[in-house]
Design a protein around this motif. Structure first.
Motif, PDB file in Angstrom:
ATOM      1  N   MET A   1       0.849  -1.184   0.025  1.00  0.00           N
ATOM      2  CA  MET A   1      -0.117  -0.090  -0.205  1.00  0.00           C
ATOM      3  C   MET A   1       0.995   1.274  -0.048  1.00  0.00           C
ATOM      4  SD  MET A   1      -2.981   0.821   0.164  1.00  0.00           S
ATOM      5  CE  MET A   1      -3.917   2.383   0.559  1.00  0.00           C
ATOM      6  N   ILE A   2       0.505   2.408  -0.838  1.00  0.00           N
ATOM      7  CA  ILE A   2       1.027   3.649  -0.911  1.00  0.00           C
ATOM      8  C   ILE A   2       0.119   4.660  -0.064  1.00  0.00           C
ATOM      9  CG2 ILE A   2       2.075   5.307  -2.289  1.00  0.00           C
ATOM     10  CD1 ILE A   2       2.668   2.792  -4.244  1.00  0.00           C
ATOM     11  N   SER A   3       0.739   5.632   0.518  1.00  0.00           N
ATOM     12  CA  SER A   3      -0.252   6.354   0.924  1.00  0.00           C
ATOM     13  C   SER A   3       0.418   8.022   0.652  1.00  0.00           C
ATOM     14  CB  SER A   3      -0.246   6.594   2.682  1.00  0.00           C
ATOM     15  OG  SER A   3       0.911   6.842   3.101  1.00  0.00           O
ATOM     16  N   ILE A   4      -0.452   8.788   0.309  1.00  0.00           N
ATOM     17  CA  ILE A   4      -0.112  10.282  -0.270  1.00  0.00           C
ATOM     18  C   ILE A   4      -1.169  11.090   0.947  1.00  0.00           C
ATOM     19  CG2 ILE A   4      -0.511  11.853  -2.037  1.00  0.00           C
ATOM     20  CD1 ILE A   4      -0.291   9.425  -3.901  1.00  0.00           C
ATOM     21  N   SER A   5      -0.407  11.937   1.465  1.00  0.00           N
ATOM     22  CA  SER A   5      -1.055  12.993   2.362  1.00  0.00           C
ATOM     23  C   SER A   5      -1.962  13.928   1.551  1.00  0.00           C
ATOM     24  CB  SER A   5      -0.006  13.812   2.962  1.00  0.00           C
ATOM     25  OG  SER A   5       0.660  14.878   2.223  1.00  0.00           O
ATOM     26  N   GLU A   6      -2.908  14.518   2.579  1.00  0.00           N
ATOM     27  CA  GLU A   6      -3.835  15.403   1.618  1.00  0.00           C
ATOM     28  C   GLU A   6      -3.456  16.564   0.981  1.00  0.00           C
ATOM     29  OE1 GLU A   6      -7.575  18.193   3.446  1.00  0.00           O
ATOM     30  OE2 GLU A   6      -7.324  16.155   4.254  1.00  0.00           O
ATOM     31  N   THR A   7      -2.453  16.982   1.589  1.00  0.00           N
ATOM     32  CA  THR A   7      -1.386  17.997   0.946  1.00  0.00           C
ATOM     33  C   THR A   7      -0.881  17.699  -0.398  1.00  0.00           C
ATOM     34  OG1 THR A   7      -1.076  19.391   3.167  1.00  0.00           O
ATOM     35  CG2 THR A   7       0.240  19.931   1.419  1.00  0.00           C
ATOM     36  N   ALA A   8      -0.096  16.674  -0.244  1.00  0.00           N
ATOM     37  CA  ALA A   8       0.554  15.997  -1.686  1.00  0.00           C
ATOM     38  C   ALA A   8      -0.596  15.770  -2.689  1.00  0.00           C
ATOM     39  CB  ALA A   8       1.480  14.970  -1.221  1.00  0.00           C
ATOM     40  N   ALA A   9      -1.493  15.035  -2.223  1.00  0.00           N
ATOM     41  CA  ALA A   9      -2.467  14.701  -3.110  1.00  0.00           C
ATOM     42  C   ALA A   9      -3.345  16.083  -3.862  1.00  0.00           C
ATOM     43  CB  ALA A   9      -3.794  14.018  -2.405  1.00  0.00           C
ATOM     44  N   GLY A  10      -3.408  17.163  -3.146  1.00  0.00           N
ATOM     45  CA  GLY A  10      -3.910  18.449  -3.580  1.00  0.00           C
ATOM     46  C   GLY A  10      -2.947  19.049  -4.770  1.00  0.00           C
ATOM     47  N   GLN A  11      -1.704  19.103  -4.390  1.00  0.00           N
ATOM     48  CA  GLN A  11      -0.697  19.350  -5.132  1.00  0.00           C
ATOM     49  C   GLN A  11      -0.783  18.507  -6.396  1.00  0.00           C
ATOM     50  OE1 GLN A  11       1.507  22.009  -5.261  1.00  0.00           O
ATOM     51  NE2 GLN A  11       0.425  22.596  -3.259  1.00  0.00           N
ATOM     52  N   MET A  55      -3.766   1.418  -8.175  1.00  0.00           N
ATOM     53  CA  MET A  55      -4.084   1.809  -6.904  1.00  0.00           C
ATOM     54  C   MET A  55      -5.314   3.168  -6.911  1.00  0.00           C
ATOM     55  SD  MET A  55      -1.050   1.026  -4.823  1.00  0.00           S
ATOM     56  CE  MET A  55       0.465   0.866  -5.958  1.00  0.00           C
ATOM     57  N   ASP A  56      -6.011   3.061  -6.145  1.00  0.00           N
ATOM     58  CA  ASP A  56      -6.580   4.509  -5.659  1.00  0.00           C
ATOM     59  C   ASP A  56      -6.256   4.911  -4.370  1.00  0.00           C
ATOM     60  OD1 ASP A  56      -8.392   6.490  -4.677  1.00  0.00           O
ATOM     61  OD2 ASP A  56      -9.878   5.882  -6.342  1.00  0.00           O
ATOM     62  N   VAL A  57      -5.477   6.082  -4.657  1.00  0.00           N
ATOM     63  CA  VAL A  57      -4.800   6.637  -3.291  1.00  0.00           C
ATOM     64  C   VAL A  57      -5.102   7.878  -3.159  1.00  0.00           C
ATOM     65  CG1 VAL A  57      -2.867   7.015  -2.041  1.00  0.00           C
ATOM     66  CG2 VAL A  57      -2.820   4.968  -3.588  1.00  0.00           C
ATOM     67  N   ALA A  58      -6.022   8.284  -2.107  1.00  0.00           N
ATOM     68  CA  ALA A  58      -6.267   9.580  -1.735  1.00  0.00           C
ATOM     69  C   ALA A  58      -7.063  10.378  -3.222  1.00  0.00           C
ATOM     70  CB  ALA A  58      -5.011  10.581  -1.568  1.00  0.00           C
ATOM     71  N   TYR A  71       9.826  -2.261  -3.726  1.00  0.00           N
ATOM     72  CA  TYR A  71      10.524  -1.316  -3.297  1.00  0.00           C
ATOM     73  C   TYR A  71       9.693  -0.188  -2.784  1.00  0.00           C
ATOM     74  CZ  TYR A  71      14.021  -3.329  -6.291  1.00  0.00           C
ATOM     75  OH  TYR A  71      14.991  -4.127  -6.842  1.00  0.00           O
ATOM     76  N   LEU A  72       8.301   0.012  -3.171  1.00  0.00           N
ATOM     77  CA  LEU A  72       7.571   1.203  -2.960  1.00  0.00           C
ATOM     78  C   LEU A  72       6.484   0.694  -1.884  1.00  0.00           C
ATOM     79  CD1 LEU A  72       7.375   2.417  -6.480  1.00  0.00           C
ATOM     80  CD2 LEU A  72       9.044   3.148  -4.437  1.00  0.00           C
ATOM     81  N   ASN A  73       6.162  -0.529  -1.464  1.00  0.00           N
ATOM     82  CA  ASN A  73       5.114  -0.829  -0.847  1.00  0.00           C
ATOM     83  C   ASN A  73       5.510  -0.212   0.924  1.00  0.00           C
ATOM     84  OD1 ASN A  73       2.665  -2.185   0.181  1.00  0.00           O
ATOM     85  ND2 ASN A  73       3.723  -4.081   0.686  1.00  0.00           N
ATOM     86  N   GLY A  74       4.370   0.468   1.098  1.00  0.00           N
ATOM     87  CA  GLY A  74       4.529   1.284   2.359  1.00  0.00           C
ATOM     88  C   GLY A  74       5.011   2.623   2.241  1.00  0.00           C
ATOM     89  N   LEU A  75       5.212   3.020   0.828  1.00  0.00           N
ATOM     90  CA  LEU A  75       5.738   4.384   0.914  1.00  0.00           C
ATOM     91  C   LEU A  75       4.869   5.412   1.055  1.00  0.00           C
ATOM     92  CD1 LEU A  75       8.121   5.461  -0.932  1.00  0.00           C
ATOM     93  CD2 LEU A  75       6.472   5.967  -2.674  1.00  0.00           C
ATOM     94  N   GLU A  76       5.319   6.495   1.947  1.00  0.00           N
ATOM     95  CA  GLU A  76       4.277   7.595   2.234  1.00  0.00           C
ATOM     96  C   GLU A  76       4.859   8.856   1.457  1.00  0.00           C
ATOM     97  OE1 GLU A  76       4.887   7.918   6.420  1.00  0.00           O
ATOM     98  OE2 GLU A  76       4.046   5.755   6.581  1.00  0.00           O
ATOM     99  N   ILE A  77       4.041   9.757   0.979  1.00  0.00           N
ATOM    100  CA  ILE A  77       4.353  10.811  -0.104  1.00  0.00           C
ATOM    101  C   ILE A  77       3.598  12.025   0.769  1.00  0.00           C
ATOM    102  CG2 ILE A  77       4.175  12.071  -2.247  1.00  0.00           C
ATOM    103  CD1 ILE A  77       4.250   9.330  -3.842  1.00  0.00           C
TER     104      ILE A  77
END
Length: 119
Positions: A1-11, A55-58, A71-77
């Motif tokens: 799973m990859i996560s993207i913060s609300e701020t990063a998703a907005g950008q 994937m659908d992320v944020a 390499y990217l599983n668990g990645l947080e942006i």
């Protein structure tokens, strides 16, 4: 799973809105190189292959190659503002070594292909 913060998703959504190609999405990946061995690849694309994982992320469509997901599983942006500038930050729980600028990494199992010149 990859996560993207609300701020990063907005950008990212704002950047996608500026593109003139319909159905663009965020593609994340890894390339050999960088001062630590692997470098992150982050950009927009409009073509998927059978080698991709969707994937659908944020609220964003994110695509990663099956080869790169390990390499990217668990990645947080995230996206951080700093004075008059700002930029994306990446936290990768798979990385055991990262470079000073944060754009390259190495894992416990694989060293990648470090560049001869440091960052």
């Amino acid at each position: 799973m990859i996560s993207i913060s609300e701020t990063a998703a907005g950008q990212i959504k704002a950047m996608l809105a500026e593109q003139e190609v319909p159905d663009m999405f965020l593609r994340l990946g890894v390339t050999a190189g960088g001062c630590s061995g692997f470098s992150y690849a982050m950009g927009f694309d409009d073509t998927e292959t059978e080698q991709d994982i969707y994937m659908d992320v944020a609220g964003l469509k994110v695509v990663v190659s099956k080869d790169d997901i390990r390499y990217l599983n668990g990645l947080e942006i995230d996206f951080e503002e700093s004075g008059m500038t700002g930029g994306f930050t990446i936290h990768n729980p798979n990385a055991t070594v990262t470079c000073g600028c944060g754009s390259s990494f190495r894992t416990k199992e694989e060293a990648g292909n470090p560049a001869a010149e440091p960052c």
